[in-house]
Design a protein around this motif. Structure first.
Motif, PDB file in Angstrom:
ATOM      1  N   UNK A 105       0.908  -1.081  -0.050  1.00 52.00           N
ATOM      2  CA  UNK A 105      -0.094  -0.007   0.133  1.00 52.00           C
ATOM      3  C   UNK A 105       0.586   1.193  -0.043  1.00 52.00           C
ATOM      4  N   UNK A 106       0.657   2.090  -1.096  1.00 54.37           N
ATOM      5  CA  UNK A 106       1.396   3.623  -1.233  1.00 54.37           C
ATOM      6  C   UNK A 106       2.686   3.235  -1.692  1.00 54.37           C
ATOM      7  N   UNK A 107       2.929   2.236  -2.342  1.00 56.81           N
ATOM      8  CA  UNK A 107       4.124   2.153  -2.903  1.00 56.81           C
ATOM      9  C   UNK A 107       4.080   1.997  -4.614  1.00 56.81           C
ATOM     10  N   UNK A 108       4.196   3.046  -5.158  1.00 53.11           N
ATOM     11  CA  UNK A 108       3.954   3.236  -6.610  1.00 53.11           C
ATOM     12  C   UNK A 108       5.402   3.731  -7.242  1.00 53.11           C
ATOM     13  N   UNK A 109       5.433   3.307  -8.561  1.00 47.74           N
ATOM     14  CA  UNK A 109       6.601   3.712  -9.660  1.00 47.74           C
ATOM     15  C   UNK A 109       6.008   4.384 -10.804  1.00 47.74           C
ATOM     16  N   UNK A 110       6.656   5.608 -11.109  1.00 51.56           N
ATOM     17  CA  UNK A 110       6.311   6.098 -12.236  1.00 51.56           C
ATOM     18  C   UNK A 110       5.804   7.604 -12.015  1.00 51.56           C
ATOM     19  N   UNK A 111       6.190   8.420 -13.136  1.00 51.71           N
ATOM     20  CA  UNK A 111       5.494   9.819 -12.894  1.00 51.71           C
ATOM     21  C   UNK A 111       4.367   9.966 -13.352  1.00 51.71           C
ATOM     22  N   UNK A 112       3.585  10.880 -12.681  1.00 53.57           N
ATOM     23  CA  UNK A 112       2.073  11.372 -13.494  1.00 53.57           C
ATOM     24  C   UNK A 112       1.330  10.116 -13.732  1.00 53.57           C
ATOM     25  N   UNK A 113       0.747  10.220 -14.968  1.00 55.01           N
ATOM     26  CA  UNK A 113      -0.093   9.397 -15.664  1.00 55.01           C
ATOM     27  C   UNK A 113       0.539   8.058 -15.876  1.00 55.01           C
ATOM     28  N   UNK A 114       1.899   7.777 -15.558  1.00 55.02           N
ATOM     29  CA  UNK A 114       2.695   6.566 -15.688  1.00 55.02           C
ATOM     30  C   UNK A 114       2.868   5.835 -14.387  1.00 55.02           C
ATOM     31  N   UNK A 115       1.966   6.329 -13.270  1.00 56.15           N
ATOM     32  CA  UNK A 115       2.201   5.990 -11.890  1.00 56.15           C
ATOM     33  C   UNK A 115       1.562   4.645 -11.725  1.00 56.15           C
ATOM     34  N   UNK A 116       1.993   3.848 -10.841  1.00 56.49           N
ATOM     35  CA  UNK A 116       1.223   2.438 -10.982  1.00 56.49           C
ATOM     36  C   UNK A 116       1.834   1.649  -9.560  1.00 56.49           C
ATOM     37  N   UNK A 117       1.136   0.619  -9.234  1.00 56.32           N
ATOM     38  CA  UNK A 117       1.815  -0.039  -8.134  1.00 56.32           C
ATOM     39  C   UNK A 117       3.048  -0.927  -8.443  1.00 56.32           C
ATOM     40  N   UNK A 118       3.878  -0.546  -7.733  1.00 62.49           N
ATOM     41  CA  UNK A 118       5.194  -1.117  -8.068  1.00 62.49           C
ATOM     42  C   UNK A 118       5.106  -2.837  -7.665  1.00 62.49           C
ATOM     43  N   UNK A 119       5.795  -3.593  -8.593  1.00 67.91           N
ATOM     44  CA  UNK A 119       5.940  -4.959  -8.712  1.00 67.91           C
ATOM     45  C   UNK A 119       6.967  -5.462  -7.823  1.00 67.91           C
ATOM     46  N   UNK A 120       6.651  -6.094  -6.726  1.00 68.36           N
ATOM     47  CA  UNK A 120       7.568  -6.718  -5.782  1.00 68.36           C
ATOM     48  C   UNK A 120       7.481  -8.204  -5.973  1.00 68.36           C
ATOM     49  N   UNK A 167      14.854   0.599  -4.286  1.00 67.86           N
ATOM     50  CA  UNK A 167      13.642   1.559  -4.467  1.00 67.86           C
ATOM     51  C   UNK A 167      13.047   1.731  -5.647  1.00 67.86           C
ATOM     52  N   UNK A 168      12.017   2.235  -5.698  1.00 72.18           N
ATOM     53  CA  UNK A 168      11.310   2.521  -6.888  1.00 72.18           C
ATOM     54  C   UNK A 168      12.137   3.257  -8.092  1.00 72.18           C
ATOM     55  N   UNK A 169      11.885   3.135  -9.113  1.00 74.47           N
ATOM     56  CA  UNK A 169      12.685   3.972 -10.158  1.00 74.47           C
ATOM     57  C   UNK A 169      12.434   5.218 -10.279  1.00 74.47           C
ATOM     58  N   UNK A 170      11.221   5.649 -10.398  1.00 74.36           N
ATOM     59  CA  UNK A 170      10.724   7.072 -10.641  1.00 74.36           C
ATOM     60  C   UNK A 170       9.655   7.534  -9.707  1.00 74.36           C
ATOM     61  N   UNK A 171       9.709   8.672  -9.210  1.00 76.31           N
ATOM     62  CA  UNK A 171       8.558   8.997  -8.138  1.00 76.31           C
ATOM     63  C   UNK A 171       7.523   9.821  -8.740  1.00 76.31           C
ATOM     64  N   UNK A 172       6.313   9.753  -8.139  1.00 76.38           N
ATOM     65  CA  UNK A 172       4.980  10.353  -8.747  1.00 76.38           C
ATOM     66  C   UNK A 172       5.177  11.677  -9.225  1.00 76.38           C
ATOM     67  N   UNK A 173       5.892  12.603  -8.385  1.00 76.06           N
ATOM     68  CA  UNK A 173       6.376  13.776  -8.687  1.00 76.06           C
ATOM     69  C   UNK A 173       7.725  14.277  -8.519  1.00 76.06           C
ATOM     70  N   UNK A 174       8.189  15.399  -8.904  1.00 74.03           N
ATOM     71  CA  UNK A 174       9.599  15.752  -8.547  1.00 74.03           C
ATOM     72  C   UNK A 174       9.758  15.934  -7.212  1.00 74.03           C
ATOM     73  N   UNK A 175       9.054  16.382  -6.318  1.00 76.09           N
ATOM     74  CA  UNK A 175       8.870  16.756  -4.941  1.00 76.09           C
ATOM     75  C   UNK A 175       8.731  15.522  -3.968  1.00 76.09           C
ATOM     76  N   UNK A 224       9.673  11.916  -2.717  1.00 81.63           N
ATOM     77  CA  UNK A 224      10.893  10.708  -3.045  1.00 81.63           C
ATOM     78  C   UNK A 224      10.546   9.649  -3.312  1.00 81.63           C
ATOM     79  N   UNK A 225      11.426   8.674  -3.792  1.00 82.93           N
ATOM     80  CA  UNK A 225      11.084   7.403  -4.409  1.00 82.93           C
ATOM     81  C   UNK A 225      10.848   6.663  -2.919  1.00 82.93           C
ATOM     82  N   UNK A 226      10.197   5.553  -3.165  1.00 84.80           N
ATOM     83  CA  UNK A 226      10.263   4.679  -2.055  1.00 84.80           C
ATOM     84  C   UNK A 226      11.052   3.443  -1.911  1.00 84.80           C
ATOM     85  N   UNK A 227      11.364   2.941  -0.651  1.00 85.29           N
ATOM     86  CA  UNK A 227      12.435   1.926  -0.674  1.00 85.29           C
ATOM     87  C   UNK A 227      11.588   0.779  -0.137  1.00 85.29           C
TER      88      UNK A 227
END
Length: 697
Positions: free
Chosen positions: A53-68, A168-176, A178-181
């Motif tokens: 929950x809350x771990x996404x990868x990708x910026x803006x419209x490319x944001x999606x749940x990160x696959x673990x 960590x995730x490769x790309x954050x949702x917005x520039x401000x 942080x990526x998720x570990x």
């Protein structure tokens, strides 16, 4: 090695059928596999990934749940003849059980996302020899690879004898943002398990996932302690038992109906954290935590599905859990403020698709720009919470007021004054009916504007805040389209009655919004849009028509609408699909939420109003009795038992520190019936309301 406590427990006859969905084979479509989740992590059984929950990868419209990558596996009897095989989802215990029966042994494999130790994913295998003590074995089929398209995973040093990876995730949702570990420790999975000298043996495979190395080692060690203390399974089952003990829906009906109701409750509760949770919660997406990878099931984003379709069921039973949903909106208010500012408006515009920050992550701009009814949907959830709990502190000191006032400011800056019609218009919007866009004055959206502002005004009075004149002005003068000739609400300005509608839209004005209208207008809206709504539209739609017809005491018509929902329920694990043909999102919590509302708010007629909880039940002939336990109202827990002739209401408990004595009110011409703990009150079936005793108001 595990102890006796960790073996698969024998299922009681009471559990069988109503609570256990079993089959000798798995669905051919892996999307329709049973899902296991606990509000923090979720996965499809035998899936190769899980989500947090809350771990996404990708910026803006490319944001999606990160696959673990998931270290789960499947048992395969490769060396012996398979006599029988069974796959069962026990929703009462939140456990999936696979049983293999071979000539010389029985193997059982249970899997669960731990209900109270939410960072743990558990697999337990037991081999039992049925022909002496000669060696028997079973293969473990695993898809596990230390790789992910969303994480830069690295192998770390072993934690004791267990494996450890982090990244960590490769790309954050917005520039401000942080990526998720992610840090994961798990029991390595061998290619096979073998029983040699003993008659029986049990193996436990743990996986723990957290956002820091320190936490993941602590959580994994907790899991090892649970095993040593014979508490791994029992603590999980106790947590599920606590959920079921607090609230339930029991009905005298067909097995398929009972299974559908229980299954919906299970999947919705699986999307929530454990009772007493104090951490951050990041919302409920249409496909739940088990789904949402890239280009799948709306990518795990949060829509109005959470606030309008899922939330009311949670609120009625578990207001503390419902509060987590509201806190998600409070936490993402900063992003909503930025969304409004980008469009040139004041206040907050909640995103049509939301993830971690509250900034818009919808891949298609037109929905994010125009489907602004989401603001009113969010505020309706806040309003229902306040009416049911009267928790003024939540609005005064926990951020609730900031959401309410910010939405009010947005509406007032977004409307435009029509000199010609002498009222306020809301132009260039998309209503819930997504077949039409860039329309003016969506009836549903504009009615929500009025509802939102009236609630904001009432709340401001209670909090002793200043009320801007604009709030009152817009609330009283917003245009809500109405055709006096046909006596119904056109969906928007210029709507033609032959136009097809995607899903429930105007009919939502009657419920859940409870927008003022006559009985004839309500009936005309239902009749008009029932024939124009796409029969291949999403699953939740027909439940709203059913509720509307129940309001009007047209139970046979309501049942016809409700039965349409069953086309979206798949076997054997009662997974819902968004559309009846199996397309769209799977494990479609939105459809489940609508269906449950038809039970909880349709058959009962329950409505959450400003000063009371009203009821007006109606049951079909094939459901002679409906028993609902654990309904929350003003600190009280109530049971409702409904039949065609008699209603029984009982207060079973009162929250500590609460002193809210309730009564049942019918009319000024009749005496009210006081409600006391443990003293059920019965009366002939009719409409009434539960409210505070008059002396307490």
């Amino acid at each position: 090695m595990a102890t006796e406590e960790d073996k698969v427990k024998v299922m009681s006859p009471m559990e069988d059928g109503r609570w256990i969905f079993s089959s000798s084979s798995l669905p051919s479509d892996p999307r329709l596999m049973a899902t296991l989740a606990n509000g923090y992590l979720g996965t499809r059984v035998y899936g190769d990934v899980f989500h947090v929950n809350g771990v996404y990868n990708g910026a803006g419209g490319n944001c999606h749940r990160a696959e673990i990558p998931s270290p789960c596996f499947k048992l395969v009897a490769a060396k012996e003849i398979l006599l029988t095989e069974n796959f069962a989802l026990n929703i009462k215990r939140g456990t999936f059980i696979h049983t293999l029966q071979c000539p010389s042994f029985t193997a059982t494999h249970q899997t669960f996302a731990h209900r109270s130790y939410c960072h743990l994913l558990v697999n337990i295998v037991t081999l039992t020899s049925t022909q002496g003590t000669h060696p028997v074995s079973v293969d473990l089929q695993s898809k596990f690879k230390i790789e992910s398209p969303d994480l830069n995973l690295q192998e770390g040093p072993d934690f004791r004898e267990f494996k450890y990876i982090f990244g960590s995730t490769l790309e954050s949702e917005t520039e401000s943002c942080p990526v998720k570990s992610i840090h994961m420790i798990w029991t390595p999975v061998p290619p096979y398990l073998e029983l040699t000298s003993s008659k029986e043996k049990t193996w436990v495979f743990l996986a723990a996932v957290c956002e820091t190395e320190k936490d993941v080692k602590e959580k994994f060690a907790e899991g090892l302690t649970l095993i040593a203390e014979n508490e791994l399974c029992s603590s999980h089952e106790r947590a599920w038992a606590e959920f079921w003990a607090q609230s339930s829906i029991e009905m005298d009906s067909s097995l398929s109906m009972i299974q559908s109701v229980n299954g919906c409750l299970y999947y919705l509760l699986s999307s929530l954290p454990q009772l007493g949770y104090s951490g951050e919660f990041y919302g409920i997406s249409p496909g739940g935590l088990s789904n949402g990878r890239s280009k799948e099931d709306y990518w795990g984003h949060v829509f109005w599905d959470q606030d309008i379709w899922v939330y009311p069921n949670i609120l009625l039973f578990y207001p503390e859990m419902a509060k987590h949903i509201l806190k998600y909106r409070i936490r993402t208010l900063k992003g909503a403020l930025q969304n409004a500012q980008k469009q040139g408006y004041k206040g907050a515009k909640f995103p049509w698709e939301s993830a971690l920050t509250g900034c818009e992550v919808c891949p298609d701009n037109i929905y994010g720009d125009q489907e602004i009814h989401i603001n009113g949907d969010v505020l309706l959830a806040f309003q229902q919470y306040y009416y049911l709990t009267k928790d003024l502190d939540f609005f005064a000191s926990e951020g609730g007021w900031e959401v309410v006032s910010s939405v009010a400011e947005y509406w007032c800056s977004r409307v435009v004054w029509s000199k010609e019609e002498q009222n306020y218009h809301l132009n260039g919007v998309m209503p819930p009916d997504e077949y039409h866009w860039d329309v003016n004055n969506s009836a549903y959206t504009n009615a929500l504007v009025q509802t939102s502002l009236n609630f904001a005004i009432d709340l401001a009075v209670s909090l002793e805040h200043h009320i801007p004149d604009s709030w009152k002005d817009v609330a009283s003068k917003i245009k809500v389209p109405f055709d006096p000739k046909i006596n119904y609400h056109p969906e928007f300005d210029g709507y033609e009655i032959w136009l097809k509608v995607k899903q429930a839209d105007v009919v939502l004005m009657g419920y859940p919004m409870m927008f003022p209208m006559t009985i004839e207008q309500r009936m005309n809206d239902l009749q008009m849009y029932e024939s124009r709504t796409d029969p291949d539209g999403p699953a939740m739609t027909w439940s709203m028509f059913a509720i509307g017809w129940m309001e009007l005491k047209k139970i046979q018509v309501a049942q016809q609408q409700l039965k349409k929902c069953f086309a979206n329920v798949t076997e054997p694990f009662k997974i819902w699909t968004e559309n009846a043909d199996g397309s769209g999102a799977v494990n479609f919590l939105t459809g489940m939420g609508g269906f449950l509302q038809a039970i909880l708010f349709g058959y009962t007629g329950l409505r959450i109003a400003k000063a009371h909880l009203s009821f007006d039940p109606i049951l079909p002939d094939d459901i002679p009795r409906l028993h609902i336990t654990g309904v929350f109202y003003l600190g009280n827990k109530l049971n409702f038992t409904l039949s065609s002739n008699i209603i029984t209401i009982e207060v079973t408990s009162v929250l500590k520190g609460q002193n809210c004595t309730l009564e049942i009110y019918f009319s000024q011409l009749e005496p009210s019936l006081p409600l006391y703990i443990g003293r059920p009150v019965s009366f002939p079936t009719r409409a009434g309301q539960v409210q505070l005793k008059q002396s307490q108001e």
